[in-house]
Scaffold this motif. Structure first.
Motif, mmCIF file in Angstrom:
data_model
loop_
_atom_site.group_PDB
_atom_site.id
_atom_site.type_symbol
_atom_site.label_atom_id
_atom_site.label_comp_id
_atom_site.label_asym_id
_atom_site.label_seq_id
_atom_site.Cartn_x
_atom_site.Cartn_y
_atom_site.Cartn_z
ATOM 1 N N ALA A 1 0.830 -1.208 0.000
ATOM 2 C CA ALA A 1 0.000 0.000 0.000
ATOM 3 C C ALA A 1 0.866 1.261 0.000
ATOM 4 N N TYR A 2 1.334 1.638 -1.178
ATOM 5 C CA TYR A 2 2.162 2.847 -1.287
ATOM 6 C C TYR A 2 1.412 4.079 -0.778
ATOM 7 N N LEU A 3 0.162 4.243 -1.199
ATOM 8 C CA LEU A 3 -0.601 5.416 -0.796
ATOM 9 C C LEU A 3 -0.826 5.428 0.720
ATOM 10 N N GLN A 4 -1.100 4.279 1.293
ATOM 11 C CA GLN A 4 -1.315 4.198 2.739
ATOM 12 C C GLN A 4 -0.048 4.598 3.500
ATOM 13 N N LEU A 5 1.101 4.272 2.964
ATOM 14 C CA LEU A 5 2.351 4.656 3.607
ATOM 15 C C LEU A 5 2.431 6.175 3.752
ATOM 16 N N PHE A 6 2.071 6.887 2.702
ATOM 17 C CA PHE A 6 2.111 8.350 2.767
ATOM 18 C C PHE A 6 1.021 8.914 3.682
ATOM 19 N N VAL A 7 -0.112 8.232 3.777
ATOM 20 C CA VAL A 7 -1.157 8.648 4.723
ATOM 21 C C VAL A 7 -0.649 8.501 6.152
ATOM 22 N N LEU A 8 0.011 7.384 6.434
ATOM 23 C CA LEU A 8 0.546 7.161 7.783
ATOM 24 C C LEU A 8 1.651 8.170 8.107
ATOM 25 N N LEU A 9 2.505 8.465 7.147
ATOM 26 C CA LEU A 9 3.538 9.479 7.373
ATOM 27 C C LEU A 9 2.909 10.847 7.649
ATOM 28 N N SER A 10 1.840 11.164 6.925
ATOM 29 C CA SER A 10 1.130 12.427 7.136
ATOM 30 C C SER A 10 0.518 12.488 8.527
ATOM 31 N N LYS A 11 0.042 11.336 9.003
ATOM 32 C CA LYS A 11 -0.549 11.270 10.344
ATOM 33 C C LYS A 11 0.468 11.731 11.383
ATOM 34 N N TYR A 12 1.693 11.259 11.273
ATOM 35 C CA TYR A 12 2.723 11.650 12.229
ATOM 36 C C TYR A 12 3.155 13.096 12.033
ATOM 37 N N MET A 13 3.307 13.506 10.786
ATOM 38 C CA MET A 13 3.772 14.865 10.500
ATOM 39 C C MET A 13 2.798 15.925 10.997
ATOM 40 N N PHE A 14 1.497 15.678 10.789
ATOM 41 C CA PHE A 14 0.479 16.678 11.113
ATOM 42 C C PHE A 14 -0.282 16.353 12.397
ATOM 43 N N LYS A 15 0.178 15.342 13.115
ATOM 44 C CA LYS A 15 -0.401 14.944 14.408
ATOM 45 C C LYS A 15 -1.899 14.702 14.311
ATOM 46 N N LYS B 1 -6.833 10.509 13.593
ATOM 47 C CA LYS B 1 -7.326 9.410 12.773
ATOM 48 C C LYS B 1 -6.948 9.656 11.321
ATOM 49 N N THR B 2 -6.736 8.579 10.623
ATOM 50 C CA THR B 2 -6.516 8.660 9.186
ATOM 51 C C THR B 2 -7.375 7.601 8.521
ATOM 52 N N LYS B 3 -7.708 7.834 7.296
ATOM 53 C CA LYS B 3 -8.534 6.911 6.545
ATOM 54 C C LYS B 3 -7.667 5.823 5.919
ATOM 55 N N ASP B 4 -8.189 4.604 5.904
ATOM 56 C CA ASP B 4 -7.495 3.515 5.210
ATOM 57 C C ASP B 4 -7.800 3.672 3.731
ATOM 58 N N VAL B 5 -6.831 4.147 2.980
ATOM 59 C CA VAL B 5 -7.039 4.430 1.562
ATOM 60 C C VAL B 5 -6.716 3.227 0.675
#
Length: 142
Positions: A107-121, A124-128
């Motif tokens: 899940a390449y896109l999910q990896l960037f979602v998870l990184l965004s979660k940490y960066m922007f605190k 919750k994030t959506k499972d894309v």
């Protein structure tokens, strides 16, 4: 995993950091700097199934079961996490669940979602990526 394999027990979670990989550095930096998950550098996780085999989800290959080779002391930092109550029955369930996951995409896109979660605190994030997963999701969902 020359040098490490003799320390492994069935069901161990193996966390690695590849010192020469830009993607590894990005993942490790984001989890340390923004996620405050750990002070250890980590970028990949897999589960030791025993008999020299691991299950992992890896970019370009997806979920797979493979031999424990390819990690050298010169390129990787490796940490072993052990479940104190691992039983043969639980390991059997994990192995069966891992076999059912083989072939699922990374899940390449999910990896960037998870990184965004940490960066922007983000709380919750959506499972894309419903039919794909990054390495930590793969192991967590077993």
């Amino acid at each position: 995993m020359p040098g490490y394999e003799h320390h492994l027990k069935d069901g161990d979670i193996i966390v690695t950091y590849h010192r020469g990989s830009i993607m590894s550095k990005l993942i490790a930096y984001s989890t340390i700097k923004w996620g405050k998950i750990s002070k250890k550098k980590a970028c990949h996780v897999h589960l030791y199934l025993g008999n020299g085999k691991i299950v992992e989800s890896i970019d370009g290959k997806g979920v797979r079961i493979r031999r424990t080779k390819g990690y050298s002391d010169k390129s990787f930092d490796l940490y072993i996490c052990r479940h104190s109550d691992m039983t043969p029955e639980l390991l059997g369930k994990l192995s069966k669940a891992a076999a059912h996951r083989v072939g699922e995409q990374y899940a390449y896109l999910q990896l960037f979602v998870l990184l965004s979660k940490y960066m922007f605190k983000l709380k919750k994030t959506k499972d894309v990526s419903k039919k794909a997963m990054v390495c930590s999701e793969c192991i967590a969902q077993l």
